[in-house]
Design an enzyme around this catalytic site. Structure first.
Site, PDB file in Angstrom:
ATOM      1  N   GLU A 116       0.827  -1.199   0.000  1.00  0.00           N
ATOM      2  CA  GLU A 116       0.000   0.000   0.000  1.00  0.00           C
ATOM      3  C   GLU A 116       0.863   1.252   0.000  1.00  0.00           C
ATOM      4  OE1 GLU A 116      -4.126  -1.611   1.954  1.00  0.00           O
ATOM      5  OE2 GLU A 116      -2.658  -0.758   3.321  1.00  0.00           O
ATOM      6  N   CYS A 371      -1.702   6.609   9.812  1.00  0.00           N
ATOM      7  CA  CYS A 371      -0.468   6.047  10.360  1.00  0.00           C
ATOM      8  C   CYS A 371      -0.758   4.789  11.169  1.00  0.00           C
ATOM      9  CB  CYS A 371       0.210   7.099  11.239  1.00  0.00           C
ATOM     10  SG  CYS A 371       1.758   6.560  11.963  1.00  0.00           S
TER      11      CYS A 371
END
Length: 397
Positions: A116, A371
């Site tokens: 990703e 994150c």
């Protein structure tokens, strides 16, 4: 290696074997290696350096993938290149766009593996968060990516290819001959995606040198940030051989807590890590180190933790900025995010001591792009070691 130590990058790092008879991918090669393969495949040695410069600009400055479009090369030479070489980057499998404009790409690389990549637009910059490994060895307990086992390292082509893929999607390749536009949609790179970059040092270094090359993508080393969990022996090499900005996934102020949150701490503890960080700015000429600190309710967010963090930084005389990261929860996560009031109180202690302590704004959490949330579809169909070895052309029988 003790039983409690985190596994290292060489456990599933296997030599990659290109299909026999396949074309040679020019993406990811260093200038010296590109020169060598051109000579090996018929380019006169006296012309090779010039040809590398021309091809390099077409690939990395203009984003051209078709040799036929390289109009400053003779037609016969273009045809010769087409027969032997290719310009191949990772394939985009899917793209999700968050309500805040963040883009998350699932990209497929050699062997059918997927990683990703996240693009984060802001008013004054556009940051691309790229991956360095398929999966991760570090098993950081708060990180979703850490729950996916390591499959393999990414090659330089697969790393720089993420940048090229994003520029494709942003339609940011300039037109050859057009006036140079200094306004960039993709202005910064952060190595904060899947994997530990310093467990794939050589490939990351080669890819970032391509990104920084002034005759190509041409990003300043001040616009590239490498984030590590603390692979101490490679931190000095990063300063000497890459020279980019450095961020450290710190997250705890005692060895007892960091051993759990960031298990690599069992290999290199806080004091060893801080000494390596203290030396980094002197070698790389970086202004300061960024300390990344995820805020976990009742785990590492007390006033005492804030003061200990300051003591660590001051004791080692490290020029620092502390990024406070509200924990981005994911299904099954064993922690909860600290309250906003607790995060602000922690930040204020840091700020009053004279250090920048920005609280990171969560981006892309509605598409699991924030994150600590990255985890590719590879996990759902992870291959056995024997399958990986077979793809790599390794025979251990």
């Amino acid at each position: 290696m003790t039983a409690s130590a985190p596994i290292t990058q060489d456990v599933l790092t296997l030599p990659r074997k290109e299909p026999e008879g396949g074309k040679i991918n020019l993406v990811g090669l260093t200038r010296d290696r590109m020169r060598a393969v051109l000579i090996e495949n018929g380019t006169p040695e006296k012309q090779a350096k010039m040809r590398v410069g021309q091809i390099w600009q077409w690939i990395y400055q203009w984003g051209v993938r078709d040799f036929a479009e390289m109009t400053n090369l003779a037609k016969a030479y273009r045809a010769q290149l087409e027969e032997t070489f290719e310009i191949r980057i990772p394939e985009v499998v899917s793209k999700q766009v968050s309500t805040d404009g963040t883009r998350k790409y699932l990209v497929r690389i050699n062997g059918g593996h997927e990683v990703e990549v996240v693009y984060i637009p802001e008013d004054d910059r556009g940051t691309l968060c790229i991956s360095s490994q398929v999966g991760c060895t570090l098993t950081c307990s708060f990180c979703h990516t850490g729950t996916q086992k390591l499959v393999r390292n990414l090659t330089p082509a697969e790393i720089i290819g993420q940048v090229m893929m994003a520029r494709d999607d942003l339609e940011e390749w300039p037109t050859p001959g057009a006036p140079k536009d200094e306004t960039r949609l993709l202005s910064n790179i952060v190595l904060m995606g899947m994997g530990e970059p310093l467990y794939n040092f050589d490939n990351v270094r080669d890819a970032m040198k391509i990104a920084m090359d002034p005759e190509g993508i041409s990003l300043s080393r001040r616009r590239i940030t490498l984030s590590t969990s603390g692979v101490v022996p490679e931190i000095a090499r990063t300063a000497e051989e890459i020279g980019c900005l450095l961020a450290i996934s710190f997250h705890a102020t005692t060895n007892e807590v960091r051993d759990v949150l960031v298990p690599i701490n069992r290999r290199w503890n806080i004091d060893e890590l801080l000494q390596a960080l203290a030396d980094y700015p002197k070698v790389s000429n970086s202004e300061r180190i960024t300390f990344e600190y995820v805020m976990l309710d009742g785990v590492n967010d007390s006033d005492e933790d804030a003061h200990r963090l300051l003591d660590h930084i001051k004791r080692h005389n490290i020029p620092a900025k502390i990024n406070l990261i509200p924990f981005n929860e994911w299904p099954g996560a064993p922690y909860k995010r600290s309250s906003n009031n607790r995060i602000r109180a922690f930040a204020n202690i840091i700020y009053q001591a004279g250090y920048a302590s920005p609280i990171r704004k969560t981006r892309g959490d509605d598409i699991m792009a924030a994150c600590g949330q990255l985890k590719s579809a590879t996990e759902r169909a992870r291959k056995s070691r024997k399958q990986i070895e077979a793809e790599a052309g390794v025979n251990n029988s």
